[in-house]
Structure formats: structure tokens, C-alpha cells
Design a protein around this motif. Structure first.
Motif, short mmCIF file in Angstrom:
data_model
loop_
_atom_site.label_atom_id
_atom_site.label_comp_id
_atom_site.label_asym_id
_atom_site.label_seq_id
_atom_site.Cartn_x
_atom_site.Cartn_y
_atom_site.Cartn_z
N GLU A 274 2.56 -10.25 -2.35
CA GLU A 274 2.56 -10.55 -3.78
C GLU A 274 3.39 -9.57 -4.59
N GLY A 275 4.06 -8.64 -3.91
CA GLY A 275 4.88 -7.67 -4.62
C GLY A 275 4.09 -6.67 -5.44
N LYS A 276 2.90 -6.35 -4.97
CA LYS A 276 2.03 -5.43 -5.70
C LYS A 276 1.62 -4.26 -4.83
N GLY A 277 1.08 -3.24 -5.46
CA GLY A 277 0.56 -2.08 -4.75
C GLY A 277 -0.67 -1.56 -5.45
N LEU A 278 -1.51 -0.85 -4.73
CA LEU A 278 -2.74 -0.35 -5.33
C LEU A 278 -2.51 1.01 -5.99
N ARG A 279 -3.26 1.24 -7.07
CA ARG A 279 -3.25 2.53 -7.73
C ARG A 279 -4.55 3.29 -7.46
N THR A 280 -5.64 2.54 -7.32
CA THR A 280 -6.92 3.13 -6.93
C THR A 280 -7.58 2.24 -5.89
N ALA A 281 -8.31 2.85 -4.98
CA ALA A 281 -9.03 2.10 -3.94
C ALA A 281 -10.36 2.78 -3.69
N ILE A 336 -4.47 -2.45 -9.76
CA ILE A 336 -3.29 -2.92 -9.05
C ILE A 336 -2.12 -2.94 -10.02
N ASP A 337 -0.94 -2.53 -9.55
CA ASP A 337 0.29 -2.61 -10.35
C ASP A 337 1.38 -3.26 -9.54
N ASP A 338 2.39 -3.73 -10.26
CA ASP A 338 3.57 -4.27 -9.58
C ASP A 338 4.35 -3.14 -8.92
N VAL A 339 4.89 -3.41 -7.74
CA VAL A 339 5.70 -2.42 -7.04
C VAL A 339 7.14 -2.55 -7.52
#
Length: 501
Positions: A274-281, A336-339
Motif C-alpha cells: 500500500e506504499g505505507k510504513g509504520l511510525r509506531t507499533a 501509519i504514514d505514507d512512505v
């Protein structure tokens, strides 16, 4: 996938809870009661009191007439809600979608979960058996709708598992109260001779609506599956989350590492697509003993790089105590943010500065080891007053609106508030010969200044400052200032404001 639901009914929720806390009550009849309009009314009973004819809604005086040695305990407002939330937290190992069903039940959306325990029968047996082993008198039922499962759990007498599509047949022999109707509607149905759902389910809808109101039709449609019934979930599921049930409890660090890698692979594969990446998990580990332990990480940039994220979690593994074993792992990504498109190239590039991915990874490791609050980045502001000339950056990607001032040296560490010091100076416009800060005397060997900084009069009022850069006998450099003009025989107050590298 067909929807499947489980309803759990805790027949003596509050009294079971108190019996676990006070074992001596397990062998005596007792009730909870609270005052209502001048009378003490029973709000909950234990199994022994109920077996002798004491029921909820009865006055305490009438109950005492039935059981002379009945113990009456003051009701605890809100306790049932707290208990159901705690039991729901424990049941999350069986389903991520759980709703509290006040005053004495839980509703579980188990769609796609039962096969992990070998089938629906084994699943329901596992849940009910585990809860009973903890000391709760619980009944459970499974059906296509929450309404049908609720009805069968409380009024069913044949089988607790209703096969898909057979909820209508299961409801026919049950009383109207199995539809979760208001007492007034139930009383009206019984006065007209409708003692089972079968006696009125085939009647015209307009007739039922006119005589009993829209609630009867709504509850009937919800139980039959003709109308959706939204559940107020205890924990709404994060859009980006993964679950990993374990066939055997995990008790080793190696097992925890494998679980984390498995969850990261699933989650990051989806994020990458989806072209995204996590900022917090957030990693949650559900232990066999009912406790939940967790660990969380954060990143400066949105990332779906598995190796990098695993290194962050690897720092937290020593803090995860498995005790008797972990039977369920969940991984949630609430932020979640866009990469950025160029980020993928940076994994192999030799970029430097803030654009260097290695720097971002180093900051992530440090933040997750010593705490994100220990790392700061500041940007310049177009202000004269030193305290207002910098601002904290929101992220590593934020760009400054102006350039750093280079015509005048500034300390690498600026105190949030200037601290008063004692000084000795030959004449007012000269730098001090020595100053005392935190009971330590510093003899000044070199100095430069003064640099006068006027207060920003359009923001506040006050004295100007005359700043000096000084170096003590040990080679340490400081930023000192005198506030205001020299007046008479007394010089203005002196302060220390920063430290040079």
C-alpha cells in the motif's frame, strides 16, 4: 466468510467474583443489595441463595424471611462493568472483536477463529472450560447472530451450537424474553398468550408493530440475521494489526523473536503493497496466567523495513517476561504514514546528514532504548530573544524556515531558564573576574563581550541583557549576562544562560 458469534453468560458474575476474593463465602448463601426508593433491593445472588428461592429484584427483608442466615452485602456501583471489561481483555486471546454485554455477559465475533482450536465445538468448550476453571459459573452459545447466541445461552435447553442458517428454528421454542425486549413489551405479550416466539413470529409485521412497537420487530430481525447489530467493541481493532496464536505456550526468547519476525513479515508485506510504513507499533503478549505484557516502538520515518523494525523490538525482548508461557501475540500499528518514494533508494545510497537512513535508524534505536523524550532536534526561528530563537522540531523531516545565525556564536546547550549567579567584577561594564554557580567557584581567564540583546518590546516588557562569553581556569566556556543597566553602587543581576561545547 459467514459471520459467527459467541455469547457468554456469567450467571452469578458479581457473587462469583466476591467468592474468589473471599473463599469463606463459597459455602454460604449471600446476596448484593442496594437501597431503592426507601427499600433495600437485591441486585445479585450467589448460586446457593438462588437455589433456595432468592432472586434478583426481591427485597432484602423477603429474602431474609426465606433464608434466615442470608448474608447481605452492599452493592458496588460499576463493578459489573469493570469485571466484564477485565474478562473481555482476557478473552481477546480467542477473538479480537469482543463487546461487553451488560449486566452479565460478553459477545464475541469469532468469524474465522474457531478453526484455530480444531472446530466450533472445541472452540466453545475451550472458552467455557477455561472460564469455569477460574471460578465463574458461565454458559456459552454460538450462532450466526449475536441475538440468537444471546437467546440460546440464556434460554436454550438442547444444544449450545446453532448450525449456520438454523437460528430461526432455534428461536421458536424460546420465550419472548429471549429477544432482549423491554419488560413492558414482554408483559404485554404474555397477557395476550404469546409465551413462545413461535406463537407470534409468523404474524404480519404491521400487526406486531402496531400492537408492540418497532422494538419487537428490530430484535426479531437482529436475531434472525435480517438486520445488522453493531457491537460496541472493548478495543476497536486497529486497521493495521496482525495476530499469531500459538499451539503451545512460548517461554523462550528465541520463540518470542520468531513470533515478532512472523508478525512483522505479515504486517510489512501489507504496508509495502500500500506504499505505507509504520511510525509506531505495539506488541502485546497474552500469557497463560491471564496477564498481558507489551512493548512498543517508534520510528522517525515511516518504515516497512523488517530488519530495521525487528532490531527495535529486539531491544525490548529482555523486558518481556513469559512466565508460564505466551499463547497469543498481536502486533498493532496505530500510527501509519505514507512512505516517501525516494526512501527505497536510500537503503542502498551513501547519502549523508539528515537524509541518511542510517542516521534515522540510529535515532530509532536510541529512542527505543533510552526513551524518545531524551532525543531532541531544534530549528532556528527569526527572533532576537535567545529563548525564542529556537523551537523543537516535530520530526526529522521538518525543514527550517530560516537559517541558523552564524555572525554571533551561540552556546550548544541553552538553559530553559537563565539561572542566577554571584559574580565579582572590577567595574560594571567589564566581564566578571569570577562567578559562583551551584556552589562552585569559576575563575575567569578569558572573555569576550558584551553583546547587548534588547527585549522584543512588542511581545513583553523588561530589561535588556549584556551577554559575555567566558572561559574558566579549566577551559570550560559559558554564556553569562547582566540584566539591565548598572545603577549606582549596585550592578544588575547576573545570570548563566548556556554552555559552549
Amino acid at each position: 466468510m459467514n459471520k459467527r458469534f459467541v455469547s457468554l453468560w456469567f450467571r452469578h458474575l458479581l457473587t462469583d467474583w466476591l467468592s474468589l476474593r473471599r473463599p469463606e463465602l463459597k459455602t454460604v448463601p449471600f446476596v448484593f443489595a442496594s437501597p431503592v426508593r426507601g427499600r433495600v433491593m437485591i441486585t445479585a445472588t450467589n448460586a446457593l441463595a438462588e437455589a433456595q428461592g432468592v432472586t434478583t429484584g426481591m427485597t432484602a427483608a423477603d429474602a431474609k424471611a426465606i433464608i434466615v442466615d442470608l448474608q447481605v452485602i452492599d452493592d458496588i456501583p460499576g463493578q459489573a462493568d469493570k469485571l466484564l471489561k477485565a474478562l473481555g481483555e482476557w478473552c481477546i486471546r480467542y477473538s479480537p472483536l469482543i463487546a461487553a454485554d451488560l449486566p452479565d455477559g460478553l459477545l464475541l465475533d469469532i468469524s474465522g477463529c474457531a478453526h484455530l482450536w480444531g472446530g466450533e465445538r472445541e472452540y466453545l468448550k475451550e472458552v467455557v472450560t477455561r472460564l469455569r476453571s477460574k471460578g465463574y459459573d458461565v454458559r456459552g452459545a454460538m450462532a450466526d447472530t449475536p441475538g440468537a447466541a444471546w437467546a440460546v445461552a440464556r434460554f436454550g435447553k438442547v444444544k449450545p451450537i446453532i448450525l449456520p442458517g438454523e437460528q430461526a428454528d432455534a428461536l421458536l421454542p424460546l420465550p419472548p424474553s429471549a429477544l432482549r425486549l423491554e419488560p413492558l413489551v414482554i408483559e404485554r405479550l404474555q397477557k395476550l398468550g404469546f409465551y413462545t416466539i413461535k406463537t407470534f413470529m409468523g404474524m404480519g409485521r404491521s400487526v406486531l408493530r402496531r400492537r408492540f412497537g418497532p422494538e419487537l420487530l428490530l430484535r426479531l430481525d437482529q436475531a434472525l440475521g435480517n438486520s445488522d447489530e453493531p457491537l460496541q467493541l472493548l478495543h476497536p481493532v486497529e486497521p493495521y494489526s496482525e495476530r499469531l496464536p500459538c499451539l503451545e505456550p512460548i517461554r523462550t526468547a528465541t520463540g518470542i523473536e520468531i513470533a515478532i519476525k512472523t508478525l512483522l513479515e505479515k504486517l510489512c508485506h501489507r504496508l509495502q503493497g500500500e506504499g505505507k510504513g509504520l511510525r509506531t507499533a505495539i506488541l502485546k503478549c497474552y500469557r497463560v496466567d491471564g496477564h498481558v505484557i507489551s512493548a512498543d516502538i517508534g520510528t522517525n520515518r515511516a518504515s516497512h523495513h523488517i530488519d530495521h523494525l525487528f532490531k527495535l523490538f529486539e531491544l525490548k525482548i529482555p523486558t518481556l517476561e513469559p512466565a508460564l508461557g505466551i499463547e497469543l501475540f498481536t502486533l498493532e500499528a496505530p500510527k501509519i504514514d505514507d512512505v516517501e518514494p525516494e526512501q527505497e533508494v536510500l537503503w542502498q545510497s551513501e547519502s549523508c546528514g539528515l537524509e541518511d537512513t542510517d542516521l534515522a535508524e540510529l535515532l530509532d534505536r536510541l529512542a527505543n532504548k533510552i526513551g524518545a523524550g531524551s532525543i531532541h532536534r531544534y530549528l532556528p526561528q527569526e527572533r532576537y530573544w535567545p529563548e525564542r530563537s529556537i523551537k523543537p522540531a516535530i520530526s526529522i523531516n521538518e525543514k527550517p524556515q530560516t537559517s541558523w545565525r552564524k555572525d554571533r556564536p551561540r552556546p550548544s546547550i541553552l538553559l530553559p531558564r537563565p539561572q542566577p549567579i554571584e559574580v565579582t567584577s572590577p567595574i560594571p561594564d567589564y566581564p566578571p573576574m569570577l562567578f559562583i554557580y551551584k556552589n562552585e567557584t569559576h575563575h575567569i581567564k578569558r572573555s569576550d563581550g558584551p553583546e547587548r540583546i534588547e527585549r522584543e518590546w512588542w511581545l513583553d516588557e523588561g530589561e535588556h541583557r549584556d551577554y559575555y562569553q567566558v572561559e574558566d581556569q579549566d577551559g570550560r566556556r559559558y554564556w553569562l549576562f547582566r540584566s539591565g543597566h548598572y545603577a549606582g553602587s549596585q550592578s544588575g543581576q547576573w545570570f548563566i544562560h548556556g554552555f559552549f561545547a
